[in-house]
Enzyme design. Structure first.
Site, PDB file in Angstrom:
ATOM      1  CG  HIS A 129      -2.021  -0.895   1.264  1.00 53.72           C
ATOM      2  ND1 HIS A 129      -1.878  -2.264   1.356  1.00 53.72           N
ATOM      3  CD2 HIS A 129      -3.359  -0.663   1.184  1.00 53.72           C
ATOM      4  CE1 HIS A 129      -3.075  -2.836   1.346  1.00 53.72           C
ATOM      5  NE2 HIS A 129      -3.988  -1.891   1.241  1.00 53.72           N
TER       6      HIS A 129
ATOM      7  CG  ASN B 189       4.390  -4.231   2.438  1.00 60.21           C
ATOM      8  OD1 ASN B 189       3.919  -3.115   2.604  1.00 60.21           O
ATOM      9  ND2 ASN B 189       3.634  -5.313   2.332  1.00 60.21           N
TER      10      ASN B 189
END
Length: 284
Positions: free
Chosen positions: A147, A179
């Site tokens: 994201h 991440n």
């Protein structure tokens, strides 16, 4: 003066983090709850038709993500997407966002939304099938669907959270260590700027970077992996975040425009406590 916190992240080909703090003078409406941005001497107010649909009501004088972009300059106008909780630009060549812009505040960080369980990623059907990133591009690639606007950043509604899982908000990222490591910690650090009361409103622009590497012949070449069949989703070599933090809203009442040091001084206006008018600090 308003602090602009710039955080730079390097990832995918290398991990590291660094940030610096600098100040930039703003022209401000002294009657505003928080500074209102001016462009060419004109007060910027977001066009009602450009407000984020479904976003919670905020104080009238609070700058929106749009007014921030209008004041600071849009990073680009390529394929602009307006979601409930963020604004973004999607690159149909790299199949990655060019950038995403979001607003962290108490109103946006709280609400009834929760991160859905299971496989919830969706393709962005606003892009033609041959020009968008696809779910199968990531399967078996070894990369996380990372994201750029985190689901935890916009919890005011379930639909706002769901929109963070659209692939036009996603870039391929190394999972372990990035991440699910330094990038996640940076996202949490940004949220804590608001949660811990350091700032009332935090605006963030994030995006991928593609940097060349130096070869044995001394020349620089672009070399990065491309996912999919046919190959279409480019894997960024690095990522960035630029963070603008506004002081707490309760502190705004004690801020005012300092008298100009000189008529030719480009930094002649700054927000300073009214009590320091006798000897205002010059902006850095």
């Amino acid at each position: 003066m308003l602090p602009i916190i710039t955080a730079a992240i390097s990832g995918v080909l290398g991990l590291g983090i660094g940030y610096g703090i600098r100040h930039r003078a703003l022209e401000c409406d002294p009657n505003a709850l928080v500074p209102s941005m001016k462009v060419g001497g004109q007060l910027i107010k977001a066009d009602p038709g450009m407000m984020l649909k479904g976003a919670p009501a905020l104080p009238e004088n609070l700058p929106s993500a749009f007014s921030i972009l209008q004041w600071a300059g849009w990073p680009g106008f390529d394929n602009i997407k307006v979601k409930e909780g963020y604004v973004s630009s999607f690159n149909r060549q790299t199949r990655n966002p060019n950038w995403v812009c979001e607003h962290l505040c108490e109103e946006n960080l709280n609400g009834g939304g929760s991160r859905p369980k299971g496989e919830v990623f969706l393709e962005d059907i606003s892009d033609p099938p041959h020009l968008r990133s696809r779910l199968e591009d990531y399967r078996g690639s070894g990369f996380d669907r990372g994201h750029l606007v985190a689901a935890a950043d916009i919890k005011f509604s379930q639909s706002a959270i769901d929109e963070t899982f659209i692939l036009s908000n996603i870039s391929p990222q190394v999972g372990v260590g990035f991440n699910r490591g330094v990038w996640e910690r940076l996202e949490r650090w940004c949220r804590n700027l608001v949660k811990k009361g350091e700032f009332s409103d935090v605006f963030i622009i994030s995006g991928p970077i593609y940097l060349p590497t130096k070869a044995d012949d001394g020349k620089f070449y672009m070399q990065h992996q491309v996912l999919g069949n046919p190959p279409s989703v480019h894997v960024p070599t690095h990522f960035f975040k630029v963070v603008l933090g506004l002081p707490t809203r309760s502190a705004q009442s004690s801020l005012a425009i300092a008298p100009a040091a000189s008529k030719t001084d480009a930094n002649s206006h700054a927000l300073v406590p009214a009590s320091s008018w006798s000897s205002p600090e010059r902006p850095i």
